[in-house]
Design a protein around this motif. Structure first.
Motif, short mmCIF file in Angstrom:
data_model
loop_
_atom_site.label_atom_id
_atom_site.label_comp_id
_atom_site.label_asym_id
_atom_site.label_seq_id
_atom_site.Cartn_x
_atom_site.Cartn_y
_atom_site.Cartn_z
N LEU A 1 -5.32 -14.39 0.68
CA LEU A 1 -6.34 -13.83 1.30
C LEU A 1 -5.98 -13.76 2.78
N ILE A 2 -5.15 -14.83 3.33
CA ILE A 2 -4.74 -15.00 4.69
C ILE A 2 -3.51 -13.53 4.93
N HIS A 3 -2.93 -13.40 3.78
CA HIS A 3 -1.88 -12.35 3.51
C HIS A 3 -2.50 -11.26 3.70
N VAL A 4 -3.48 -10.80 2.91
CA VAL A 4 -4.20 -9.71 2.91
C VAL A 4 -4.91 -9.31 4.43
N LEU A 5 -5.62 -10.60 5.03
CA LEU A 5 -5.96 -10.34 6.26
C LEU A 5 -5.03 -9.79 7.43
N ARG A 6 -3.75 -10.51 7.26
CA ARG A 6 -2.95 -9.96 8.20
C ARG A 6 -2.48 -8.73 8.24
N LYS A 7 -2.49 -8.37 6.94
CA LYS A 7 -2.08 -6.72 6.65
C LYS A 7 -2.98 -5.96 7.35
N VAL A 8 -4.25 -6.25 7.15
CA VAL A 8 -5.53 -5.50 7.54
C VAL A 8 -5.43 -5.35 9.10
N ASP A 9 -5.11 -6.64 9.54
CA ASP A 9 -4.79 -6.58 11.15
C ASP A 9 -3.80 -5.77 11.72
N ALA A 10 -2.67 -5.55 10.84
CA ALA A 10 -1.66 -4.99 11.13
C ALA A 10 -1.99 -3.40 11.39
N GLN A 11 -2.61 -3.06 10.34
CA GLN A 11 -2.87 -1.60 10.04
C GLN A 11 -4.41 -1.19 10.41
N ALA A 12 -5.14 -1.95 11.21
CA ALA A 12 -6.30 -1.62 11.57
C ALA A 12 -6.69 -0.44 12.35
N HIS A 13 -5.61 0.17 12.99
CA HIS A 13 -5.85 1.37 13.81
C HIS A 13 -5.61 2.41 12.72
#
Length: 416
Positions: free
Chosen positions: A8-20
């Protein structure tokens, strides 16, 4: 549990990196879906009934005044989605501004009830606010999109308003070309006086167009010009600051594998390095590199790199001729005390490079061949031998003078 939590943490980090990117796609979807009811009506043939009316006012009433803002809002959201891809702050701000009327129009058309569209846009606005830090860039392209969207929105508002209130002008505005003409005149505050509002409603409308025109033109120019001017000022300040801080550094010219390896070695030893590469040349230098794009044999580029304060200038281009020109350029700059080191890529050019009199000449081919030869023969070598092999010293000036005198004597004897 630990594995699930880590995933879950890994997925959230990916979302943060691709948020824009995710938010840009979400805004694009919002813009397309917001205009879909109007597009659907056109596909079903309702537009045929619209233009069967007797006047433009009847046409606008048939379309529905609440439907018309959808065009502007949808176009603005679609344009701003491209600005969000570049992380532009102006696109982020303008998207939030346009989501507000988008929610209001959806609620108004459904008698004050929340709809899926209004809820989606509300959640989208909250997501944009949450990821505000992802949009901090000043982008000229995004500013241009903002200016274009603002101008189109104002133009659309002015034309529709003039068509709707056309009977309240003297002379009456009953055609689309006349409405376009008066909209441009009012937006630019020219005011020829050939068309005049005669009712209270039309006068208030013209006042709103004039005020919005001044505001939109000023903000559009500011949005486009400010990033350009501030960027140039910032680059000038950074260049001056960089020059004032440079002292006893190494200027490395080139992006060859040897140059990159040398750069990493110098940086690992905390040595200050400024790199000069050709404009547009692909390179593998880190993003933190003090890098200048330009002609390394140019006086302007060398001075920008701080050649007068540098301790060494390494000519490490792919072409030996370019390395020779760099050495000559450094030596021609008044006040430059930098030591020049020229790399010879083709050993056949060694003597030619020597004649430009660099302080040191390095031939990787000759060095590699000599070292491999000694290793194969089992010969021992120490640091002094490595130093002697590593650098091919330039021809002394006295040798050049003796050669010149010998050539002159030979020419004189032949002439005699």
């Amino acid at each position: 549990m630990l594995v699930a939590g880590g995933s879950l943490i890994h997925v959230l980090r990916k979302v943060d990196a691709q948020a824009h990117r995710l938010l840009a796609v979400a805004v694009l979807f919002s813009g397309v879906m917001f205009i879909w009811p109007l597009v659907s009506s056109v596909l079903e043939g309702d537009h045929l009934e619209w233009f069967a009316q007797d006047s433009w006012r009847d046409v606008l009433n048939a379309v529905g005044l609440a439907q018309l803002p959808r065009v502007v809002i949808s176009l603005s959201l679609v344009l701003m989605s491209f600005g969000l891809l570049s992380r532009a702050r102006v696109a982020w701000v303008f998207t939030l501004v346009m989501l507000t009327p988008a929610i209001w129009v959806s609620v108004y058309q459904h008698d004050g009830h929340l709809t899926a569209s209004s809820i989606y846009n509300g959640l989208l606005g909250l997501a944009l606010l949450h990821y505000w830090s992802a949009f901090g860039r000043s982008s000229v392209a995004a500013a241009t999109l903002f200016a274009l969207s603002s101008l189109v929105s104002l133009f659309w508002y002015a034309i529709l308003g003039v068509l709707y209130l056309g009977h309240e002008f003297a002379p009456k505005v009953l055609s689309l070309p006349d409405a376009v003409y008066f909209a441009v005149v009012a937006m630019t505050t020219v005011g020829f006086g050939d068309i005049v509002p005669v009712s209270e409603a039309s006068r208030m409308f013209v006042v709103s167009v004039i005020l919005l025109g001044v505001t939109v033109f000023a903000s559009a120019l500011g949005a486009v010009l400010v990033p350009v001017v501030s960027g140039k000022i910032r680059s000038m300040i950074q260049r001056k600051a960089r020059l004032s801080m440079k002292k006893n550094h190494t200027i490395l010219c080139g992006a060859t594998p040897l140059a990159l390896a040398l750069y990493k070695s110098l940086i690992a030893r905390a040595e200050p390095v400024t790199v000069i590469i050709k404009p547009g040349l692909h390179n593998e230098y880190p993003a933190s590199t003090d890098l200048i794009e330009g002609d390394a044999a140019s006086d302007e580029v060398l001075e920008q790199a701080g050649v007068k304060q540098a301790s060494n200038v390494l000519a490490m281009q792919d072409e030996d001729a370019e390395n020779a020109f760099i050495v000559l350029a450094v030596k021609a700059i008044d006040g430059s005390q930098a030591r020049t080191i020229a790399v010879v890529n083709n050993s056949q050019n060694l003597e030619k490079i020597r004649r430009v009199k660099p302080d040191l000449v390095f031939s990787p081919q000759l060095l590699s061949a000599e070292l491999l030869s000694r290793i194969l023969r089992g010969e021992k070598f120490d640091a002094d031998l490595i130093s002697e092999l590593f650098v091919a010293k330039p021809i002394p000036a006295t040798v050049d003078q003796d050669q010149d005198e010998t050539m002159e004597t030979s020419r004189a004897s032949k002439g005699g």
